[in-house]
Design a protein around this motif. Structure first.
Motif, PDB file in Angstrom:
ATOM      1  N   ASP A 115      46.054  -0.165  21.348  1.00  0.00           N
ATOM      2  CA  ASP A 115      45.015   0.590  20.832  1.00  0.00           C
ATOM      3  C   ASP A 115      43.511   0.143  21.321  1.00  0.00           C
ATOM      4  OD1 ASP A 115      46.704   2.317  19.831  1.00  0.00           O
ATOM      5  OD2 ASP A 115      46.366   1.749  17.561  1.00  0.00           O
ATOM      6  N   PHE A 116      43.365  -1.285  21.631  1.00  0.00           N
ATOM      7  CA  PHE A 116      42.301  -1.798  21.947  1.00  0.00           C
ATOM      8  C   PHE A 116      42.109  -1.566  23.463  1.00  0.00           C
ATOM      9  CE2 PHE A 116      39.691  -5.415  23.490  1.00  0.00           C
ATOM     10  CZ  PHE A 116      38.495  -5.274  22.522  1.00  0.00           C
ATOM     11  N   ALA A 117      43.048  -1.502  24.321  1.00  0.00           N
ATOM     12  CA  ALA A 117      42.923  -1.226  25.578  1.00  0.00           C
ATOM     13  C   ALA A 117      42.582   0.190  25.936  1.00  0.00           C
ATOM     14  CB  ALA A 117      44.100  -1.771  26.323  1.00  0.00           C
ATOM     15  N   ASP A 118      43.535   0.974  25.145  1.00  0.00           N
ATOM     16  CA  ASP A 118      43.374   2.388  25.540  1.00  0.00           C
ATOM     17  C   ASP A 118      42.761   3.308  24.163  1.00  0.00           C
ATOM     18  OD1 ASP A 118      43.379   5.034  26.576  1.00  0.00           O
ATOM     19  OD2 ASP A 118      45.738   5.297  26.205  1.00  0.00           O
ATOM     20  N   ASP A 119      41.298   3.149  24.289  1.00  0.00           N
ATOM     21  CA  ASP A 119      41.022   3.358  22.799  1.00  0.00           C
ATOM     22  C   ASP A 119      40.067   4.691  23.193  1.00  0.00           C
ATOM     23  OD1 ASP A 119      38.837   2.560  24.545  1.00  0.00           O
ATOM     24  OD2 ASP A 119      37.810   1.265  23.117  1.00  0.00           O
ATOM     25  N   TYR A 154      40.684   7.949  22.686  1.00  0.00           N
ATOM     26  CA  TYR A 154      40.630   8.693  21.585  1.00  0.00           C
ATOM     27  C   TYR A 154      40.029   8.324  20.312  1.00  0.00           C
ATOM     28  CZ  TYR A 154      42.455  12.390  18.338  1.00  0.00           C
ATOM     29  OH  TYR A 154      42.517  13.354  17.327  1.00  0.00           O
ATOM     30  N   ILE A 155      40.493   7.089  20.135  1.00  0.00           N
ATOM     31  CA  ILE A 155      39.714   6.307  18.939  1.00  0.00           C
ATOM     32  C   ILE A 155      38.191   6.282  19.066  1.00  0.00           C
ATOM     33  CG2 ILE A 155      39.577   3.913  17.809  1.00  0.00           C
ATOM     34  CD1 ILE A 155      42.378   3.497  18.443  1.00  0.00           C
ATOM     35  N   ARG A 156      37.630   6.237  20.006  1.00  0.00           N
ATOM     36  CA  ARG A 156      36.356   6.069  20.105  1.00  0.00           C
ATOM     37  C   ARG A 156      35.822   7.702  19.903  1.00  0.00           C
ATOM     38  NH1 ARG A 156      34.965   5.608  25.205  1.00  0.00           N
ATOM     39  NH2 ARG A 156      36.762   4.797  26.381  1.00  0.00           N
ATOM     40  N   GLU A 157      36.593   8.620  20.147  1.00  0.00           N
ATOM     41  CA  GLU A 157      36.078  10.218  19.621  1.00  0.00           C
ATOM     42  C   GLU A 157      36.204  10.331  18.214  1.00  0.00           C
ATOM     43  OE1 GLU A 157      38.648  13.017  21.761  1.00  0.00           O
ATOM     44  OE2 GLU A 157      38.203  12.222  23.931  1.00  0.00           O
ATOM     45  N   PRO A 163      49.061   2.782   9.992  1.00  0.00           N
ATOM     46  CA  PRO A 163      49.136   4.066  10.534  1.00  0.00           C
ATOM     47  C   PRO A 163      49.076   4.208  12.015  1.00  0.00           C
ATOM     48  CG  PRO A 163      46.805   3.035   9.958  1.00  0.00           C
ATOM     49  CD  PRO A 163      48.020   2.246   9.410  1.00  0.00           C
ATOM     50  N   LEU A 164      48.909   5.202  12.638  1.00  0.00           N
ATOM     51  CA  LEU A 164      49.021   5.534  13.818  1.00  0.00           C
ATOM     52  C   LEU A 164      47.856   4.644  14.710  1.00  0.00           C
ATOM     53  CD1 LEU A 164      50.457   6.921  16.374  1.00  0.00           C
ATOM     54  CD2 LEU A 164      49.279   8.775  15.936  1.00  0.00           C
ATOM     55  N   TYR A 165      46.740   4.985  14.377  1.00  0.00           N
ATOM     56  CA  TYR A 165      45.484   4.360  15.024  1.00  0.00           C
ATOM     57  C   TYR A 165      45.142   3.211  14.373  1.00  0.00           C
ATOM     58  CZ  TYR A 165      45.180   9.204  16.344  1.00  0.00           C
ATOM     59  OH  TYR A 165      45.759  10.421  17.158  1.00  0.00           O
ATOM     60  N   THR A 190      43.205  -9.077  26.033  1.00  0.00           N
ATOM     61  CA  THR A 190      43.396  -7.790  26.637  1.00  0.00           C
ATOM     62  C   THR A 190      42.343  -7.529  27.512  1.00  0.00           C
ATOM     63  OG1 THR A 190      44.296  -7.004  24.382  1.00  0.00           O
ATOM     64  CG2 THR A 190      43.374  -5.485  25.807  1.00  0.00           C
ATOM     65  N   ARG A 191      41.097  -8.166  27.263  1.00  0.00           N
ATOM     66  CA  ARG A 191      40.179  -8.064  28.379  1.00  0.00           C
ATOM     67  C   ARG A 191      40.534  -8.719  29.751  1.00  0.00           C
ATOM     68  NH1 ARG A 191      36.735  -9.538  23.674  1.00  0.00           N
ATOM     69  NH2 ARG A 191      35.809  -7.596  22.836  1.00  0.00           N
ATOM     70  N   GLU A 192      41.086  -9.888  29.356  1.00  0.00           N
ATOM     71  CA  GLU A 192      41.387 -10.711  30.677  1.00  0.00           C
ATOM     72  C   GLU A 192      42.428  -9.876  31.496  1.00  0.00           C
ATOM     73  OE1 GLU A 192      42.734 -14.449  29.659  1.00  0.00           O
ATOM     74  OE2 GLU A 192      40.689 -15.049  28.634  1.00  0.00           O
ATOM     75  N   ASP A 193      43.375  -9.486  30.812  1.00  0.00           N
ATOM     76  CA  ASP A 193      44.490  -8.429  31.398  1.00  0.00           C
ATOM     77  C   ASP A 193      43.748  -7.259  32.263  1.00  0.00           C
ATOM     78  OD1 ASP A 193      47.268  -8.013  31.987  1.00  0.00           O
ATOM     79  OD2 ASP A 193      46.900  -6.203  30.910  1.00  0.00           O
ATOM     80  N   ALA A 194      42.749  -6.775  31.489  1.00  0.00           N
ATOM     81  CA  ALA A 194      42.056  -5.511  32.084  1.00  0.00           C
ATOM     82  C   ALA A 194      41.217  -6.019  33.296  1.00  0.00           C
ATOM     83  CB  ALA A 194      41.242  -4.844  31.178  1.00  0.00           C
ATOM     84  N   ASP A 195      40.798  -6.988  33.412  1.00  0.00           N
ATOM     85  CA  ASP A 195      39.746  -7.449  34.361  1.00  0.00           C
ATOM     86  C   ASP A 195      40.710  -7.793  35.807  1.00  0.00           C
ATOM     87  OD1 ASP A 195      37.650  -7.182  32.815  1.00  0.00           O
ATOM     88  OD2 ASP A 195      37.557  -9.425  32.321  1.00  0.00           O
TER      89      ASP A 195
END
Length: 474
Positions: free
Chosen positions: A226-230, A232-235, A353-355, A448-453
């Protein structure tokens, strides 16, 4: 007797009570005014209201019945002209019983029987004399010690555990309830974390099981995903909550007024410590409500009752606050205590919960602060909506019975707008830290940030290229 629908308004000199009582004879109406207490009886309707200031019946007072609309309008004169009567729109508060003229400061003891030494038999008289003798000897020893300045050892007596006369432990609003979970094993209550022991678990055991269950449900991979693919959460976080952003003047709907009329007529005598705990529990319930409102964009779903019950410790584990001893007075809610209370809600929002997002939990905390800024009117509106969500569920309606119903009455009639608004300011100014929940959130976010970088490695890219070159399946 039927409690009719009614509404109240005021002018500079009068209070107007408009009562809906169709198909009655106006000649049978009985109206009585006793200082702040107003009552009207017109068969089969009966209404008794308790106003904040005295009223009188004089030449300006009147009652008019309109048979075409079915409304009886009663005009009552204020004893002090120009004095504002607050909270006339809080119908449940007007319906609450009039508080006693003298507050009860300590338990009342009824003496069932009294006897003197003349009625004792010989054995009891001998025991009484022996006790008197031992007491006089003890007094002589104390006086003798005082003359010689002896330092006698002194210790505080140990407090006795509360007397248990039943195997059941009480729970819910002011610990007033029991018996609702006797046959819980035959009910599909997915949020109950105590199982068949819900009726017998002591408060300390409830808390231990709640924390253990939260640790078991905590999923690092879910949080990282959820932190990496956020997106919808930002919406959801950016969604403007109409309850906290609307600038329209507050006014209850007809549906909300009817819901308040259906609330029970109860009088509560909580201690100062219990009042302190009720405010803290209210915060956890409002957090669960705010989470559901934000994640559904204020359109409750069939899962809303589950979400609210799962996120509220007082529901799922029968474990309301306080979660830490207060460092200040019973009515003073310190920032540390508020942080511990919200940390419990954050833990549940990150486990069930889901989010599952820290940023989403922070947005819900700000929602709670702004709901509290609206005072008891806004809080009551939220509780009434939450009550309706729970009561429409086949299983989770029980939490409305043991908590929300009484909390609605207490909020309307007994909560303090100044306390609620002060809590809102304190909560909005708080700085929650991720370490408070007891899990390594910052470390997981860093990974998670390192993996995304780094992005996909070369082996993965080669495999993707090979898959694109393969012929499509028939």
């Amino acid at each position: 007797m039927i409690t009719p629908r009614f509404s109240c308004s005021q002018t500079e000199a009068s209070v107007l009570v408009k009562i809906y009582c169709p198909s009655v004879r106006a000649s049978d109406v009985e109206i009585n005014v006793d200082e702040t207490l107003f009552s009207v009886h017109i068969n089969p309707y009966f209404l008794r209201l308790n106003f904040p200031h005295p009223l009188i019946e004089d030449d300006a007072s009147a009652a008019a019945y309109d048979p075409s609309s079915g409304y009886l309008t009663v005009t009552l004169t204020k004893q002090t002209s120009g004095l504002e009567f607050k909270d006339l729109d809080l119908l449940a508060k007007l319906l609450a019983p009039r508080p006693p003229r003298e507050a009860v400061t300590q338990p009342l003891i009824e003496v069932l029987r009294s006897s003197d030494n003349s009625l004792l038999d010989e054995d009891e008289e001998l025991a009484a004399r022996t006790q008197e003798l031992s007491l006089s000897q003890e007094q002589e020893e104390i006086l003798h010690a005082a003359e010689n300045d002896w330092q006698l050892p002194q210790t505080l007596p140990e407090s006795l555990p509360p007397l248990q006369t039943s195997a059941r432990c009480r729970y819910g609003f002011l610990d007033m309830h029991s018996g609702y979970f006797v046959h819980i094993e035959h009910v599909e209550n997915e949020v109950n974390e105590l199982g068949a022991d819900a009726e017998t678990c002591a408060p300390s055991e409830r808390r231990r099981r709640r924390l253990k269950h939260e640790d078991e449900k905590w999923d690092e991979e879910h949080y990282m995903a959820d932190f990496a693919d956020d997106e919808y959460i930002r919406e959801l976080i950016a969604w403007p909550n109409p309850l906290t952003t609307s600038a329209e003047q507050f006014q209850y709907t007809e549906k909300e007024n009817m819901a308040m009329l259906r609330l029970p007529r109860k009088e509560y005598l909580p201690t100062v410590e219990q009042t302190h705990e009720l405010y803290l529990t209210l915060l956890t319930i409002l957090f669960s409500y705010a989470y559901d409102v934000r994640t559904t964009q204020h359109e409750p779903t069939p899962e809303s009752a589950w979400t609210i019950a799962s996120l509220t410790p007082a529901f799922s584990a029968l474990d309301p606050p306080p979660y830490a001893p207060s460092s200040r007075g019973p009515l003073s809610l310190s920032v540390d205590e508020l942080e511990v209370t919200f940390a419990a809600s954050y833990r549940r929002s990150l486990s069930f919960p889901l989010y599952r997002s820290w940023a989403l939990a922070e947005a819900c905390r700000i929602d709670v602060a702004r709901l509290l800024a609206g005072g008891k009117r806004m809080v009551t509106r939220c509780l009434l909506e939450l009550k309706e969500i729970l009561e429409h569920h086949d299983v989770y309606y029980v939490y409305s019975k043991v908590w929300v119903e009484d909390l609605c009455v207490w909020t309307v009639a007994y909560s303090d707008d100044a306390v609620l608004e002060g809590l809102g300011k304190s909560i909005e100014a708080m700085a929650m830290k991720k370490a408070m929940v007891g899990w390594d959130l910052e470390e997981l976010e860093g990974l998670t940030r390192e993996d995304a970088d780094h992005g996909p490695d070369s082996d993965d890219e080669s495999e993707d290229e090979i898959e694109r070159m393969l012929p499509a399946p028939l």
